[in-house]
Write a protein that holds these residues in place. Structure first.
Motif, PDB file in Angstrom:
ATOM      1  N   TRP A 426      -3.551  16.141   1.172  1.00  0.00           N
ATOM      2  CA  TRP A 426      -3.396  14.726   1.485  1.00  0.00           C
ATOM      3  C   TRP A 426      -4.412  13.909   0.713  1.00  0.00           C
ATOM      4  O   TRP A 426      -5.419  14.448   0.218  1.00  0.00           O
ATOM      5  CB  TRP A 426      -3.547  14.479   2.985  1.00  0.00           C
ATOM      6  CG  TRP A 426      -4.868  14.981   3.577  1.00  0.00           C
ATOM      7  CD1 TRP A 426      -5.064  16.189   4.138  1.00  0.00           C
ATOM      8  CD2 TRP A 426      -6.119  14.296   3.597  1.00  0.00           C
ATOM      9  NE1 TRP A 426      -6.355  16.339   4.544  1.00  0.00           N
ATOM     10  CE2 TRP A 426      -7.028  15.161   4.225  1.00  0.00           C
ATOM     11  CE3 TRP A 426      -6.567  13.059   3.158  1.00  0.00           C
ATOM     12  CZ2 TRP A 426      -8.369  14.834   4.404  1.00  0.00           C
ATOM     13  CZ3 TRP A 426      -7.889  12.720   3.331  1.00  0.00           C
ATOM     14  CH2 TRP A 426      -8.793  13.594   3.970  1.00  0.00           C
ATOM     15  N   SER A 427      -4.169  12.602   0.645  1.00  0.00           N
ATOM     16  CA  SER A 427      -5.104  11.703  -0.050  1.00  0.00           C
ATOM     17  C   SER A 427      -5.139  10.351   0.661  1.00  0.00           C
ATOM     18  O   SER A 427      -4.209   9.981   1.379  1.00  0.00           O
ATOM     19  CB  SER A 427      -4.676  11.504  -1.513  1.00  0.00           C
ATOM     20  OG  SER A 427      -3.452  10.777  -1.569  1.00  0.00           O
ATOM     21  N   ILE A 428      -6.254   9.644   0.446  1.00  0.00           N
ATOM     22  CA  ILE A 428      -6.419   8.284   0.979  1.00  0.00           C
ATOM     23  C   ILE A 428      -6.798   7.375  -0.171  1.00  0.00           C
ATOM     24  O   ILE A 428      -7.701   7.694  -0.978  1.00  0.00           O
ATOM     25  CB  ILE A 428      -7.507   8.226   2.071  1.00  0.00           C
ATOM     26  CG1 ILE A 428      -7.100   9.070   3.275  1.00  0.00           C
ATOM     27  CG2 ILE A 428      -7.767   6.784   2.513  1.00  0.00           C
ATOM     28  CD1 ILE A 428      -8.145   9.139   4.361  1.00  0.00           C
ATOM     29  N   SER A 429      -6.112   6.260  -0.283  1.00  0.00           N
ATOM     30  CA  SER A 429      -6.413   5.264  -1.321  1.00  0.00           C
ATOM     31  C   SER A 429      -6.413   3.879  -0.692  1.00  0.00           C
ATOM     32  O   SER A 429      -5.956   3.679   0.439  1.00  0.00           O
ATOM     33  CB  SER A 429      -5.365   5.334  -2.437  1.00  0.00           C
ATOM     34  OG  SER A 429      -4.066   5.078  -1.908  1.00  0.00           O
ATOM     35  N   ARG A 430      -6.974   2.944  -1.416  1.00  0.00           N
ATOM     36  CA  ARG A 430      -6.988   1.560  -0.928  1.00  0.00           C
ATOM     37  C   ARG A 430      -5.612   0.927  -1.139  1.00  0.00           C
ATOM     38  O   ARG A 430      -4.978   1.167  -2.168  1.00  0.00           O
ATOM     39  CB  ARG A 430      -8.057   0.724  -1.637  1.00  0.00           C
ATOM     40  CG  ARG A 430      -9.471   1.139  -1.316  1.00  0.00           C
ATOM     41  CD  ARG A 430     -10.483   0.182  -1.939  1.00  0.00           C
ATOM     42  NE  ARG A 430     -11.839   0.616  -1.684  1.00  0.00           N
ATOM     43  CZ  ARG A 430     -12.529   0.342  -0.591  1.00  0.00           C
ATOM     44  NH1 ARG A 430     -11.969  -0.411   0.353  1.00  0.00           N
ATOM     45  NH2 ARG A 430     -13.757   0.779  -0.427  1.00  0.00           N
ATOM     46  N   ASN A 431      -5.223   0.128  -0.197  1.00  0.00           N
ATOM     47  CA  ASN A 431      -3.956  -0.601  -0.335  1.00  0.00           C
ATOM     48  C   ASN A 431      -4.256  -2.034  -0.758  1.00  0.00           C
ATOM     49  O   ASN A 431      -3.832  -3.004  -0.142  1.00  0.00           O
ATOM     50  CB  ASN A 431      -3.202  -0.589   0.987  1.00  0.00           C
ATOM     51  CG  ASN A 431      -1.776  -1.087   0.840  1.00  0.00           C
ATOM     52  OD1 ASN A 431      -1.145  -0.860  -0.184  1.00  0.00           O
ATOM     53  ND2 ASN A 431      -1.278  -1.769   1.866  1.00  0.00           N
ATOM     54  N   SER A 432      -5.070  -2.159  -1.790  1.00  0.00           N
ATOM     55  CA  SER A 432      -5.462  -3.483  -2.275  1.00  0.00           C
ATOM     56  C   SER A 432      -5.875  -3.344  -3.723  1.00  0.00           C
ATOM     57  O   SER A 432      -5.895  -2.237  -4.293  1.00  0.00           O
ATOM     58  CB  SER A 432      -6.625  -4.034  -1.444  1.00  0.00           C
ATOM     59  OG  SER A 432      -7.794  -3.268  -1.632  1.00  0.00           O
ATOM     60  N   SER A 433      -6.232  -4.467  -4.313  1.00  0.00           N
ATOM     61  CA  SER A 433      -6.637  -4.469  -5.720  1.00  0.00           C
ATOM     62  C   SER A 433      -8.123  -4.192  -5.889  1.00  0.00           C
ATOM     63  O   SER A 433      -8.644  -4.253  -6.997  1.00  0.00           O
ATOM     64  CB  SER A 433      -6.282  -5.820  -6.352  1.00  0.00           C
ATOM     65  OG  SER A 433      -6.941  -6.876  -5.647  1.00  0.00           O
ATOM     66  N   SER A 434      -8.818  -3.923  -4.756  1.00  0.00           N
ATOM     67  CA  SER A 434     -10.249  -3.681  -4.843  1.00  0.00           C
ATOM     68  C   SER A 434     -10.517  -2.445  -5.691  1.00  0.00           C
ATOM     69  O   SER A 434      -9.830  -1.416  -5.578  1.00  0.00           O
ATOM     70  CB  SER A 434     -10.841  -3.490  -3.442  1.00  0.00           C
ATOM     71  OG  SER A 434     -12.184  -3.085  -3.529  1.00  0.00           O
ATOM     72  N   GLY A 435     -11.537  -2.523  -6.526  1.00  0.00           N
ATOM     73  CA  GLY A 435     -11.875  -1.392  -7.389  1.00  0.00           C
ATOM     74  C   GLY A 435     -12.950  -0.504  -6.817  1.00  0.00           C
ATOM     75  O   GLY A 435     -13.308   0.505  -7.432  1.00  0.00           O
ATOM     76  N   SER A 436     -13.488  -0.853  -5.648  1.00  0.00           N
ATOM     77  CA  SER A 436     -14.574  -0.028  -5.092  1.00  0.00           C
ATOM     78  C   SER A 436     -14.005   1.270  -4.568  1.00  0.00           C
ATOM     79  O   SER A 436     -12.870   1.340  -4.092  1.00  0.00           O
ATOM     80  CB  SER A 436     -15.284  -0.781  -3.974  1.00  0.00           C
ATOM     81  OG  SER A 436     -14.367  -1.117  -2.956  1.00  0.00           O
ATOM     82  N   PRO A 437     -14.756   2.361  -4.640  1.00  0.00           N
ATOM     83  CA  PRO A 437     -14.253   3.662  -4.200  1.00  0.00           C
ATOM     84  C   PRO A 437     -14.036   3.699  -2.698  1.00  0.00           C
ATOM     85  O   PRO A 437     -14.712   3.005  -1.931  1.00  0.00           O
ATOM     86  CB  PRO A 437     -15.349   4.633  -4.640  1.00  0.00           C
ATOM     87  CG  PRO A 437     -16.581   3.808  -4.772  1.00  0.00           C
ATOM     88  CD  PRO A 437     -16.124   2.442  -5.207  1.00  0.00           C
TER      89      PRO A 437
END
Length: 848
Positions: A426-437
């Motif tokens: 599984w993975s988690i990512s941001r649902n936005s344009s933010s570039g922060s990890p």
């Protein structure tokens, strides 16, 4: 004084027939039908007239029938000399406390003897009607003023034990109007009738009324006021017993399923369907009655074909019967079903459990959800199908960074079979344009979910990064990666979900009254205003609208319900917008023509905070209030406008001075609010029936003014009462504060006038005595009459009643031995006659 010999000669002259046959008629003159109230001042004047030859005659007026005690005397006498044509007889009403309807009495005119050729003419009867009295038609009241408490019976109406009593008399038919109001809802929804008219027939002293509607609506205690609003037919209402409170106890406890849907795996074994009582929502407050037992039946509904679970094959009802019981004060119970776990691959299958409204027993009502849909999830994939638990889709997960260090809310379920060990990445990512990890907010951002043999659920543990950096809410996407699955398992929808970390560390601020600044009422040359300071602690991101209420409340308890408008130059509700500012100074202007009362209050209430624009659209933890939500500012005398009035509004009793020519009376005025100078004008106006008698010889002055200097709160009006020797009755005047010379100094409502009474003086009603010619001694025989004259000296301004009585045993020996004489205003003398009763009993000389 008449000598004994003169009286004897007079009587003799009356008793010796003349040589000339004379003819005269005795009768009543003028009014013979009277209608009076029962009162100690009610006196009827009957005029007895002789027409024809001028002869002496003695007349008697006697009550016809039984003496009921309604008159001071039931007989009277009048002696007419030959030189007199008429005489007045007084019949006085006796005031008792017995309730009586209208009563009519007849008094007959009689001759003491038929000598001298006098006969009885017409009219010779007089009627006196005494109107109903002493509450003859009753005083209507509730038989008790204690609160009536009733239960709303399920399925039927019932009478409430309201009882009206009719005190005092029960004459006549009377009607009473009633009204029921002041409840939490219109009374007609619970009580019938909510208004109406009650008829109480003649002689009836008790009546019952009102019954209750049945409402199938959950309700808490309801209190109504039952008031008697009017009465007709001659009766009165008893002031302190004309209202009563009716309390309908909480009723119709709601019955419902806790959830309307439930999805379970085929391996769930025994499941519990929760049924609640007394709550409209899962965590809502208790409502309706919960102190009695209630029960309800249920039924299980399952269709046929695809998608329908088969009873006894896919599931089994474990209850011994299909009745759910709630003992007193029990709020939740469970229905148990066994889910049959077989090895047959199946799609989702469902069945319904339905509560049956018609089977309710007890004080309860069925509310939604009244059924639950149970779905047995797809099953019997031998190695299982991995997906994200549906719990995260019913309501997206919102994680509070400030309160949560570890989040275990993401659950992966293994439907179907559970043989062998399986896994998937599984993975988690941001649902936005933010570039922060992602690791700035949570860890890990990648991982593998593993299932051991027989394991059907697994939790994805996340660590939430704790920092003190104010941040807005952020959205994240969790994904199961289908291509990474191992162990012959499958990955199926839902494979992806969005969750949120909420705004943290008060990123939008904490709002409060600024404790470092003074909140105050200001009075400046340019006007008056409220000066309010607010501060925004924490973060300052976002545009925030703060709603507050500002109320002006007159002096007394700080109760917002007593607030008055037309004081502030703004509406009650004010919005203050913070656009990244940390502080705000708000000026609320006060109207120039507004009157500020000393001791009044400005009540300020912080109501709501609202982000003008928020993204993502999830509930935020901030902005929020911190510190007190309300504040009270008190109007002090130096800011208040003047409110001027008498310190009391009771009647001022004045006495004409006896030992001096005049006396001074000072009437106290007080001003609340002492800012500025004020001039108050006053005047005196005579009132009442004797207003024309009030002159400047009674008191002075009749008008004037009083000055309040700046800072002065007390002043006095001085009145001089003058003495004279003129008999006077009560003289009534009204001393009124007319106006002030400036607009912001007003007159205090209810304290702008004082009634003044100069009490009667110098014997206005007169001094009474027998005239010198009537004082006797008199010597008479039985059957003879004596006439006595009572005179009045001093004042003749009032109607006066004078009681007389002959003692001892006067009524046994004389007609007219007791009675009341009436002196009308201006009348100086009244004559009363006594006639010795001829009883035929030998008696020695007696003195009366």
């Amino acid at each position: 004084m008449l000598s004994v010999f003169l009286l004897a000669g007079l009587i003799l002259a009356l008793s010796i027939p003349g040589t000339k046959s004379e003819s005269a008629t005795l009768r009543f003159l003028g009014q013979t039908d009277f209608v009076v109230n029962e009162s100690s001042t009610a006196v009827v004047r009957l005029v007895v007239e002789r027409v024809g030859d001028p002869v002496n005659v003695t007349a008697l007026v006697l009550l016809e029938g039984v003496d009921t005690g309604d008159f001071e005397a039931i007989n009277a006498a009048a002696f007419l000399l030959s030189t007199e044509s008429s005489k007045t007889i007084f019949i006085a009403v006796r005031d008792d406390d017995l309730p009586e309807a209208d009563e009519t009495f007849t008094f007959n005119l009689r001759l003491q003897s038929s000598s001298n050729g006098v006969i009885l003419g017409t009219p010779n009867k007089a009627t006196i009607t005494i109107l109903s009295n002493d509450n003859a038609f009753g005083i209507i009241a509730f038989n008790s003023t204690e609160e009536i408490v009733v239960d709303e019976l399920r399925g039927k109406n019932h009478n409430v034990p309201f009882t009206l009593i009719r005190e005092k008399g029960t004459y006549g038919t009377v009607t009473v109007n009633f009204e029921i109001s002041d409840g939490p809802n219109p009374a007609i929804e619970d009580v019938s009738p909510d208004r109406g008219t009650i008829t109480i027939p003649v002689g009836q002293a008790v009546v019952h009324f009102i019954h209750i509607f049945v409402l199938q609506i959950p309700e808490d205690d309801e209190v109504f006021s039952v008031r008697l609003t009017g009465v007709a037919g001659g009766a009165l209402l008893k002031p302190n017993a004309s209202s009563i409170q009716l309390r309908i106890r909480r009723n119709d406890s709601p019955l419902r399923f806790l959830h309307s849907v439930m999805a379970v795996p085929e391996s769930a074994a025994v499941i519990a369907l929760n049924v609640t009582r007394g709550r409209l929502t899962g965590d809502g407050p208790l409502i309706g009655s919960v102190e009695t037992e209630v029960s309800i039946d249920y039924m299980v509904v399952s269709g046929e074909g695809l998608g329908s679970a088969t009873p006894a094959v896919d599931f089994l009802d474990l209850q011994p019967n299909r009745t759910i019981r709630f003992p007193p004060f029990v709020f939740e119970t469970s229905l148990l079903f066994n889910i049959s776990d077989d090895s047959v691959p199946e799609i989702a299958e469902s069945f319904h459990v339905v509560l049956l409204e018609d089977t309710i027993r007890g004080d309860a009502v069925l509310v939604s959800p009244n059924s639950v849909l149970v779905t047995i999830e797809p099953n019997d994939k031998p190695y299982g199908v991995l997906s994200i638990s549906s719990s995260g889709f019913i309501q997206p997960f919102r994680i509070n960074e400030d309160l949560t260090q570890r989040f275990d809310g993401i659950v992966i379920v293994r439907n179907g079979g559970s043989y062998g060990a399986v896994s998937a990445n599984w993975s988690i990512s941001r649902n936005s344009s933010s570039g922060s990890p992602v690791s700035d907010d949570l860890t890990p951002e990648l991982g593998t979910v593993k299932f051991a043999a027989g394991q059907v659920t697994a939790v994805i543990p996340l660590s939430i990064v704790q920092d003190d950096q104010p941040e807005e809410a952020e959205a994240f996407v969790f994904k199961l990666l289908p291509k990474t699955v191992t162990g012959n398992a499958e990955v199926d929808e839902p494979m992806q979900m969005i969750f949120f970390i909420q705004d943290s560390d008060d990123v939008y601020g904490r709002f409060l009254f600024d404790p470092t600044k003074e909140q105050s009422i200001q009075s400046q040359p340019e006007g008056r205003f409220l000066s309010l300071h607010f501060v925004r602690n924490g973060g300052t991101l976002g545009e925030v609208s703060m709603a507050l209420t500002a109320l002006y409340i007159p002096a007394g308890p700080v109760n917002p319900e007593l607030a008055r408008d037309q004081v502030l130059n703004v509406s009650r509700s004010i919005n203050v917008v913070f656009s990244h500012e940390r502080t705000a100074h708000v000026i609320l202007p006060i109207r120039n023509d507004a009157f500020l009362q000393n001791g009044a209050h400005f009540f300020l209430q912080l109501n709501t905070l609202e982000l003008v624009d928020i993204s993502p659209l999830i509930p935020s933890n901030s902005p929020r209030f911190s510190g007190p939500l309300n504040l009270t500012l008190t109007v002090t005398p130096d800011i208040a406008n003047g409110e001027i009035g008498f310190i009391s509004n009771t009647t001022v009793v004045l006495h004409e001075p006896e030992d001096t020519n005049s006396s001074l009376v000072s009437l106290h005025l007080r001003r609340d609010g002492t800012d500025g100078k004020a001039l108050v004008f006053w005047s005196i106006q005579p009132t009442g029936a004797n207003r024309a008698d009030v002159t400047r010889s009674d008191l002075t002055p009749f008008n004037g003014s009083v000055v309040f200097l700046s800072g002065q709160s007390d002043a006095f009006i001085n009145i001089t009462v003058l003495a004279d020797n003129i008999p006077e009755v009560n003289e009534t005047m009204l001393l009124t504060l007319d106006r002030s010379n400036v607009d912001n100094q007003i007159l205090k409502a209810g304290f702008t006038s004082r009634e003044m009474i100069i009490v009667e003086n110098d014997d206005p009603g007169g001094v009474f005595e027998f005239s010198p010619f009537s004082r006797g001694p008199w010597i008479i025989n039985e059957g003879e009459a004596v006439e006595l004259r009572v005179v009045r000296t001093q004042g003749q301004l009032l109607k006066q009643l004078v009681r007389y009585v002959v003692v001892p045993s006067g009524s046994a020996e004389f007609y007219g031995a007791t009675g009341i004489l009436e002196f009308k205003p201006g009348e100086q003398d009244v004559v009363v006659a006594l006639v010795a009763r001829p009883d035929g009993v030998p008696e020695v000389r007696m003195t009366f």
